[in-house]
Design an enzyme around this catalytic site. Sequence first.
Site, PDB file in Angstrom:
ATOM      1  CE  LYS A 180      -4.450  11.809  12.703  1.00 38.12           C
ATOM      2  NZ  LYS A 180      -3.251  11.004  13.042  1.00 38.12           N
ATOM      3  CD  GLU A 256      -4.320   1.506   0.409  1.00 41.24           C
ATOM      4  OE1 GLU A 256      -4.360   0.383   0.965  1.00 41.24           O
ATOM      5  OE2 GLU A 256      -3.314   2.206   0.348  1.00 41.24           O
ATOM      6  CB  CYS A 290      -1.522  -2.125   2.854  1.00 44.87           C
ATOM      7  SG  CYS A 290      -1.358  -0.771   1.714  1.00 44.87           S
ATOM      8  CD  GLU A 387      -1.977  -5.575   6.627  1.00 44.46           C
ATOM      9  OE1 GLU A 387      -1.745  -5.051   5.532  1.00 44.46           O
ATOM     10  OE2 GLU A 387      -2.714  -5.035   7.479  1.00 44.46           O
TER      11      GLU A 387
HETATM   12  P1  ADP Z   1      -1.486   1.680  11.202  1.00 49.52           P
HETATM   13  O1  ADP Z   1      -1.785   0.322  11.718  1.00 49.52           O
HETATM   14  O2  ADP Z   1      -0.969   1.747   9.817  1.00 49.52           O
HETATM   15  O3  ADP Z   1      -0.791   2.582  12.179  1.00 49.52           O
HETATM   16  P2  ADP Z   1      -3.869   3.070  11.859  1.00 49.52           P
HETATM   17  O4  ADP Z   1      -5.159   2.764  11.218  1.00 49.52           O
HETATM   18  O5  ADP Z   1      -3.716   2.813  13.310  1.00 49.52           O
HETATM   19  O6  ADP Z   1      -2.868   2.279  10.974  1.00 49.52           O
HETATM   20  O7  ADP Z   1      -3.432   4.558  11.588  1.00 49.52           O
HETATM   21  C1  ADP Z   1      -3.597   5.230  10.377  1.00 49.52           C
HETATM   22  C2  ADP Z   1      -3.993   6.652  10.636  1.00 49.52           C
HETATM   23  O8  ADP Z   1      -5.246   6.644  11.338  1.00 49.52           O
HETATM   24  C3  ADP Z   1      -3.031   7.440  11.512  1.00 49.52           C
HETATM   25  O9  ADP Z   1      -2.989   8.778  11.058  1.00 49.52           O
HETATM   26  C4  ADP Z   1      -3.678   7.364  12.877  1.00 49.52           C
HETATM   27  O10 ADP Z   1      -3.328   8.442  13.711  1.00 49.52           O
HETATM   28  C5  ADP Z   1      -5.136   7.439  12.501  1.00 49.52           C
HETATM   29  N1  ADP Z   1      -6.083   6.900  13.506  1.00 49.52           N
HETATM   30  C6  ADP Z   1      -5.873   5.941  14.435  1.00 49.52           C
HETATM   31  N2  ADP Z   1      -7.002   5.728  15.153  1.00 49.52           N
HETATM   32  C7  ADP Z   1      -7.940   6.577  14.678  1.00 49.52           C
HETATM   33  C8  ADP Z   1      -9.320   6.848  14.996  1.00 49.52           C
HETATM   34  N3  ADP Z   1      -9.957   6.192  15.961  1.00 49.52           N
HETATM   35  N4  ADP Z   1      -9.969   7.791  14.280  1.00 49.52           N
HETATM   36  C9  ADP Z   1      -9.326   8.466  13.288  1.00 49.52           C
HETATM   37  N5  ADP Z   1      -8.051   8.251  12.942  1.00 49.52           N
HETATM   38  C10 ADP Z   1      -7.360   7.326  13.619  1.00 49.52           C
END
Ligand code: ADP
Length: 485
Positions: A180, A256, A290, A387
Amino acid sequence: MNLKNFALYQTQSYVNGQWIDSESNDTFEVVNPYNGKKVSDVVNCNGKDVELAIKAASEAFKIWKKFTAGKRSKILKNWYQLQVDNADDLARLLTIEQGKPLAEAKGEILYGASYVEWFAEEAKRNYGDTIPGHQADKRIVTIKQPVGVVGAITPWNFPSAMITRKVAPALAAGCTVVIKPSELTPLSALALAELADQAGFPPGVINIITSNRAAEIGEVLCASSKVRKISFTGSTRVGKILLKQCADTVKKVSLELGGNAPFIVFDDADIDSAVEGAVASKYRNAGQTCICSNRIFVQDKIYDTFIEKYSEAVKSQKLGSGLEKGVIVGPMIEEKAIASVEDVVADALSKGASITTGGKRSEPGSLFYEPTVLKNAKPDMKVFSQEIFGPVAPVFRFKTEEEVIALANDTPYGLASYFYGRDYALIWRVAEALEYGMVGINTGMISTAVAPFGGIKESGTGREGSKYGMNDYLEIKYMCWGGVE
Ligand code: ADP
């Protein structure tokens, strides 16, 4: 889109070797952060679509795990070669949806591909052990087997490499995957799927679910008993949610997550090389990685010289469209990201920091923020604990080694760290004292497929790359043979 190989431009999800729409027929928009213009509509999958992908991956696992390591290796090598051959197009696609300068995007494609090459080789070295038995009739053997179906959730800051870094070791081990990608950058992921198709992976081995319903997709992946492992790169906040969701089915997890990297410059350091390293580690990807240095600590005697030279170097970086020649810093990914940078800078200024260069939004678009240096940063500022994830470098002053180690470790994060110095005893002491998974010593660039990338504390668990990387996708099975008289 202007690609040499237009087949790389895909907008449907990829499940069981087919390009598919969602059963809901829904789509979502992908936008170019440089100008805010729509790039394309992409299929918006839901939970039911993920179930189909998990089923396909689960069926394909029965076949893929039985391939010899050599056969898996060969297909991975094909995939690697296709990524290299199409690197210019892949880079262009990446820049258009993500914003980073083309040269950096191409660097990411080749870096990402290097994991595929590395694990194509490692696939053949999945050794077990023989262990001297504990009784006269006993013989003990271990083998390593693939964990099963892997759910991979990846971020937008490295839309291509964060996928290959997970998928290559998983496939090498004999696992199958449901990926995903971030909803902000799905096109790079789909281009990789197209190349995987050409490389000869059997249907269902690689599946890509594009969606802006991240929470729903995550829940289905975590709840499924068929998915035996979740590998995630992204925020610590979401990593914790996934870790909790994986508890019910006791899945293996690799996380990560965020970082708060210290970048320490000791009095005896080569200042010019420290400046160069601090620029490289801070402003890459407009500060949105990161492992970007988050807090720069400079020892008292050289503080003013460092600030002067660093500000000069930072100032000279050109902002603009990633597709334009000579551009070093592209746009930030979205409004939320730039607003957060404005917030931490305002906080720092209100508590006594001053700006030596940058400090505000800039032309040529609404998502550009000038590369910024903050002088007289202090630990009570947000830039110390948060961060930053943007092109802002707070520079702190310190007096002693003991003091700076305590400051550097005063964070729940533990991903990357950096320091510059020349005294070899100091180098060993500091490298051992830093509570981080990775330490760059007299360098600001540490990422490579041959080394174990990963963090400790709330920066995550597991390692990607190196001879250790495949272990995250393997289970050890121990066989005890009795009655050997
Ligand atoms: P960033 O701050 O780098 O955008 P996120 O953690 O929000 O980091 O996003 C990283 C990935 O996690 C993306 O693919 C995002 O769609 C997905 N994501 C965000 N929220 C959720 C959730 N509740 N469950 C699973 N995946 C998620």
